[in-house]
Design an enzyme around this catalytic site. Structure first.
Site, PDB file in Angstrom:
ATOM      1  N   GLY A  79      18.761  26.152  44.294  1.00 27.79           N
ATOM      2  CA  GLY A  79      18.787  24.773  43.822  1.00 27.79           C
ATOM      3  C   GLY A  79      17.865  23.827  44.566  1.00 27.79           C
ATOM      4  O   GLY A  79      17.876  22.628  44.298  1.00 27.79           O
TER       5      GLY A  79
ATOM      6  N   ASP B 109      12.170  24.737  26.333  1.00 29.35           N
ATOM      7  CA  ASP B 109      12.887  23.810  27.203  1.00 29.35           C
ATOM      8  C   ASP B 109      11.935  22.882  27.937  1.00 29.35           C
ATOM      9  O   ASP B 109      12.387  21.953  28.628  1.00 29.35           O
ATOM     10  CB  ASP B 109      13.771  24.570  28.198  1.00 29.35           C
ATOM     11  CG  ASP B 109      13.006  25.614  28.989  1.00 29.35           C
ATOM     12  OD1 ASP B 109      12.506  26.566  28.364  1.00 29.35           O
ATOM     13  OD2 ASP B 109      12.903  25.483  30.222  1.00 29.35           O
TER      14      ASP B 109
END
Length: 485
Positions: free
Chosen positions: A127, A253
């Site tokens: 992340g 995306d």
């Protein structure tokens, strides 16, 4: 994690409230020693944020997500996407939508953070983000904005004081990104894959409200919306092609419904003109090569049409017919935008379009044959329009061919001054970007500041910036970029 008033403006949470099915509440990872690397003061002011207060601990908390303004609802967004042709359910694995701000023109803008830590969509990743890739997005997105190309913007990059493990330990950072929204083709695909027509309708209606409100009163608003997205993307990709920009990862995306360029991962500008150029390290088959970008955009828009079928007609075969007919406009609209732009770059917008198009096509063939630097050629061409052709001639191997072409082009009476206002002198050249990122990672921000100075005013020549207009040195070699994860 603390909660505090916003440095200047309150954040709204319209996306999180309107589409909770596409969100997951999340919080940023702690930033042990946040340090501001670069701040876009002008953009901050446009968003109603005080640049001075953004430099305070409270402001750095906002820019890293570690201080959440009162009433804000940070969320990771869910979406789907075709990645190199394969469909997957995705989401913000290392990013947070902090909320929306209203800019000086009354437009709603997303404040979005990249590299803020793991979310439920992280799919095994940490992340986090390294400083270099976040600075790449800052530089290239601001360069694109200065070129007049619709794009997400970069507000700030903050070093977190946390190391990020890749092939080696790299300094971590968070990018604060601004966008008209982060709605994308993959958002619509996610709703369709959920088999919830009401959700699908709400996603598209939210996109209409945010980006194409003019279609809301159309008798067929969802079809009108689809056509509007097709038009926006046809124009956007034509602009990419005209400046020699290669996005590198045109998955669904990464195609916005607003028509803004998003996600500057394995992106770069052409050096030598070559339609087959691929910069992304993972694009082994050349799916998203420079010349393939229009076809990739059309393919993505076909996937958007598929996802929207239940909104276009009750009977699927009829819905397919409607979507196919609408998509048929893409090639015409792209060709028109590209042709008009190419004639403008040549300085011959006033000329017969067919003759100007022929001239434009032929010079691109000459550029490819001689491996001519794309950006430099167009800038030198204005000099040739002022009766000094030597800078252009010196770029070509086949002098007879370019001399013959110049005769035909000059017969169209090109407008040199118009060309100067359209063909950039400075772009985010790959060798200069790498130089700036390497220096910044080592703690020297001077090359980054100089590069930003050049690309922020790309059409205006300034003393001291000569090297920023020069092609890559011969020993720079073949350029490869990476997704930055």
């Amino acid at each position: 994690m603390t909660t505090a008033p916003a440095p200047v403006a309150l954040l709204q949470h319209r996306f999180a409230s309107a589409l909770p099915e596409l969100t997951h509440a999340a919080r940023a990872a702690e930033a042990p020693q946040p340090q501001l690397v670069v701040l876009n003061d002008a953009l901050a002011a446009d968003l109603g944020l005080d640049p001075a207060r953004l430099r305070t601990p409270e402001g750095l908390g906002l820019l890293t997500g570690t201080v959440v303004p009162e009433g804000a609802t940070p969320v990771a967004q869910a979406y789907a996407g075709h990645q190199f042709g394969g469909f997957a359910r995705l989401g913000d694995g290392r990013a947070l939508l902090m909320g929306e701000l209203v800019d000086a023109d009354g437009r709603l803008r997303d404040l979005h953070l990249k590299g803020s830590g793991r979310t439920p969509f992280a799919r095994g990743g940490d992340g986090l983000a390294a400083l270099g890739p976040m600075l790449r997005e800052y530089v290239v997105s601001e360069a694109m904005h200065a070129l007049g190309i619709p794009t997400t913007r970069s507000l700030a990059v903050v070093a977190t004081g946390r190391g990020v493990r890749r092939e080696e330990i790299l300094p971590g950072a968070v990018l604060a990104r601004i966008a008209s929204s982060h709605l994308r083709v993959g958002s619509v695909q996610f709703a369709r894959a959920s088999d919830d027509t009401d959700l699908l309708r709400r996603v598209v209606d939210h996109a209409i409200e945010r980006h194409h409100p003019e279609v809301a009163s159309d008798p067929q608003p969802h079809l009108a919306f689809y056509r509007a997205v097709i038009s926006a993307q046809a124009d956007l990709v034509a602009r990419w092609m005209l400046v020699g920009f290669v996005h590198g990862v045109m998955n669904t995306d990464n195609m916005t419904l607003s028509g803004e360029t998003i996600d500057y991962g394995p992106c770069a500008f052409l050096d030598a003109f070559d339609p087959s150029t691929v910069f992304s390290s993972i694009d082994e088959g050349g799916r998203y090569a420079y010349a393939n970008q229009p076809a990739a955009a059309e393919w993505n828009l076909a996937r958007l049409g598929e996802a929207m079928l239940p909104l276009l007609a009750d009977e699927q075969d009829r819905a397919v017919e409607i979507a196919t007919e609408a998509l048929g406009a893409f090639r015409t609209e792209y060709a028109t935008a590209y042709s008009t732009g190419l004639r403008a770059k040549l300085g011959v917008l006033h000329a017969d379009p067919a003759e100007a198009d022929r001239i434009g096509t032929s010079v691109l063939e000459l550029l490819e044959a001689s491996h001519v630097d794309h950006t430099s050629f167009w800038r030198h061409l204005a000099t040739a329009a002022r009766d000094d052709a030597e800078p252009v001639r010196g770029m070509f191997l086949d002098l007879a061919a370019i001399d013959g072409w110049l005769v035909e082009w000059r017969a169209l009476s090109p407008d040199a001054e118009a060309m100067d206002h359209l063909n950039p002198l400075y772009v985010a050249r790959n060798h200069l970007v790498e130089e700036a990122l390497a220096a910044a990672t080592g703690g020297d921000l001077a090359p980054l500041g100089r590069l930003l100075e050049a690309v922020s005013a790309p059409f205006h020549e300034r003393p001291g910036l000569e090297r920023y207009a020069e092609p890559a040195p011969a020993d720079f070699g073949r350029y490869r970029t990476f997704c930055g994860t």
